[in-house]
Design an enzyme around this catalytic site. Structure first.
Site, short mmCIF file in Angstrom:
data_model
loop_
_atom_site.label_atom_id
_atom_site.label_comp_id
_atom_site.label_asym_id
_atom_site.label_seq_id
_atom_site.Cartn_x
_atom_site.Cartn_y
_atom_site.Cartn_z
N SER A 154 8.32 -6.51 10.67
CA SER A 154 7.50 -7.56 10.05
C SER A 154 7.91 -8.93 10.59
CB SER A 154 7.71 -7.56 8.54
OG SER A 154 7.05 -8.67 7.96
N TYR A 168 13.07 -8.14 1.06
CA TYR A 168 12.09 -7.50 1.96
C TYR A 168 12.29 -8.00 3.39
CZ TYR A 168 7.61 -6.55 4.23
OH TYR A 168 6.64 -6.16 5.12
P1 NAD Z 1 -0.37 -1.10 2.01
O1 NAD Z 1 0.15 -1.48 0.68
O2 NAD Z 1 -1.84 -1.21 2.28
O3 NAD Z 1 0.07 0.40 2.36
C1 NAD Z 1 1.33 0.89 2.04
C2 NAD Z 1 1.34 2.38 2.24
O4 NAD Z 1 2.64 2.86 1.91
C3 NAD Z 1 0.37 3.12 1.34
O5 NAD Z 1 -0.24 4.16 2.09
C4 NAD Z 1 1.26 3.71 0.25
O6 NAD Z 1 0.74 4.93 -0.26
C5 NAD Z 1 2.54 3.95 1.02
N1 NAD Z 1 3.73 4.00 0.19
C6 NAD Z 1 4.20 3.04 -0.66
N2 NAD Z 1 5.33 3.47 -1.26
C7 NAD Z 1 5.59 4.71 -0.77
C8 NAD Z 1 6.60 5.67 -0.97
N3 NAD Z 1 7.60 5.45 -1.84
N4 NAD Z 1 6.55 6.83 -0.30
C9 NAD Z 1 5.54 7.09 0.56
N5 NAD Z 1 4.55 6.21 0.82
C10 NAD Z 1 4.57 5.05 0.15
O7 NAD Z 1 0.46 -1.96 3.02
P2 NAD Z 1 0.30 -2.30 4.56
O8 NAD Z 1 0.04 -3.74 4.65
O9 NAD Z 1 -0.60 -1.35 5.24
O10 NAD Z 1 1.82 -2.07 5.02
C11 NAD Z 1 2.21 -1.05 5.90
C12 NAD Z 1 3.52 -1.46 6.54
O11 NAD Z 1 3.34 -2.68 7.24
C13 NAD Z 1 4.66 -1.70 5.56
O12 NAD Z 1 5.88 -1.25 6.13
C14 NAD Z 1 4.67 -3.21 5.42
O13 NAD Z 1 5.92 -3.69 5.01
C15 NAD Z 1 4.33 -3.61 6.84
N6 NAD Z 1 3.82 -4.96 7.03
C16 NAD Z 1 2.66 -5.36 6.45
C17 NAD Z 1 2.21 -6.66 6.68
C18 NAD Z 1 0.92 -7.18 6.09
O14 NAD Z 1 0.68 -8.40 6.20
N7 NAD Z 1 0.07 -6.36 5.49
C19 NAD Z 1 2.95 -7.53 7.48
C20 NAD Z 1 4.12 -7.08 8.06
C21 NAD Z 1 4.54 -5.79 7.84
#
Ligand code: NAD
Length: 262
Positions: A154, A168
């Site tokens: 991230s 985080y």
């Molecule tokens: P999101 O909330 O849309 O999706 C999260 C996913 O993780 C979901 O499919 C959920 O079911 C799953 N999940 C959550 N807890 C879980 C657990 N205990 N066991 C198994 N699965 C679990 O989020 P996103 O934005 O798609 O994030 C995906 C990744 O990208 C994450 O690692 C997040 O930290 C990272 N990220 C997101 C952003 C952003 O701006 N959206 C930026 C940087 C990094």
């Protein structure tokens, strides 16, 4: 169907953690379009799971859902065992499960919150990789191509995260760092480790932000907007493809619209 841009991904067995929505789901759909065998995962099946799987099948891939809470080591090991029982091995592991858990400033962080953030963002990545290791090694041995572990970092791993997101941000910095050791000690096994590091991507992750906050964030991004989950997916395809990135390991690819340049 999207054009085949990574032909060597056809029939690759790809496990994507936390992929019932957001970046993980968009990535699963992109792999399915390449003809890959894709495992999607979440704590429980999303309501529309049958449609999701049928669409991936129709796009040219094979897809199956595996329930599993990856905040626990046993859940990580079980997920890998279930995926291998279904597809016969693993060629690509994508450690995508992660999230804020909540927002707490320094004064209000307690042990339970510390554990929850570390479990979801660090333990899940470490323990799923550990469980997958023998299968990735076997994949490389059998295919003569590198196997691949791609983890999701991230922008917060560089900047420290937004309000209440210090743990985080630190957990993602840990994700950015821990693979360096694995590159040193597991390249001999034919496994590559890389990271896709998103900026601000329009998913449920940002559900707590109102329009004003979203506008403010967008104005600080050279691209002038949030990224889309689908715009993250090609970076994973690149790292998964031995033909495209067979000599690339230990790297972080920042997909952030210019929001941060390390
Ligand atoms: P999101 O909330 O849309 O999706 C999260 C996913 O993780 C979901 O499919 C959920 O079911 C799953 N999940 C959550 N807890 C879980 C657990 N205990 N066991 C198994 N699965 C679990 O989020 P996103 O934005 O798609 O994030 C995906 C990744 O990208 C994450 O690692 C997040 O930290 C990272 N990220 C997101 C952003 C952003 O701006 N959206 C930026 C940087 C990094």
């Amino acid at each position: 169907m999207a054009p085949f841009i990574f032909p060597d991904l056809k029939d690759k067995r790809v496990l994507i953690t936390g992929s019932t929505m957001g970046i993980g789901l968009a990535t699963a759909q992109a792999f399915a379009q390449q003809g890959a065998k894709v495992g999607i995962n979440g704590r429980k099946a999303p309501e529309q799971v049958d449609t999701l799987l049928a669409d991936m099948q129709a796009a040219g891939g094979e897809a199956a859902f595996f329930a599993g809470d990856l905040s626990h080591s046993a859940g990580c090991a079980q997920l890998v065992a279930d995926f291998v029982a279904h597809f016969g091995g693993i060629d690509v592991l994508i450690n995508n499960a992660g999230g804020l858990v909540g927002r707490k400033p320094l004064e209000s962080i307690d042990d339970a919150f510390f554990d929850a953030v570390a479990d979801l963002n660090m333990r899940s990545m470490l323990m799923t990789t550990q469980a997958a290791l023998p299968h990735l090694r076997e994949s490389a041995k059998q295919s003569g191509q590198t196997a691949s572990v791609i983890s999701v970092g991230s922008i917060a791993g560089y900047t420290g995260g937004g309000p209440g997101a210090s743990l985080y941000g630190a957990a993602k910095a840990w994700v950015h760092n821990v693979q360096k050791n694995w590159v040193d000690f597991h390249t001999k096994d034919g496994i590559r480790f890389n990271i896709v590091s998103p900026g601000t991507v329009d998913t449920a992750f940002h559900a707590d932000k109102n329009e004003e906050v979203r506008q403010r964030i967008s104005s600080g991004i050279p691209m002038g907007r949030f990224g889309l989950a689908a715009e993250m997916a090609p970076a994973f395809l690149f790292f998964a493809s031995h033909a495209c990135s067979g000599y690339v390991t230990g790297q972080i690819l920042d997909v952030n619209g210019g929001q941060f340049m390390p």
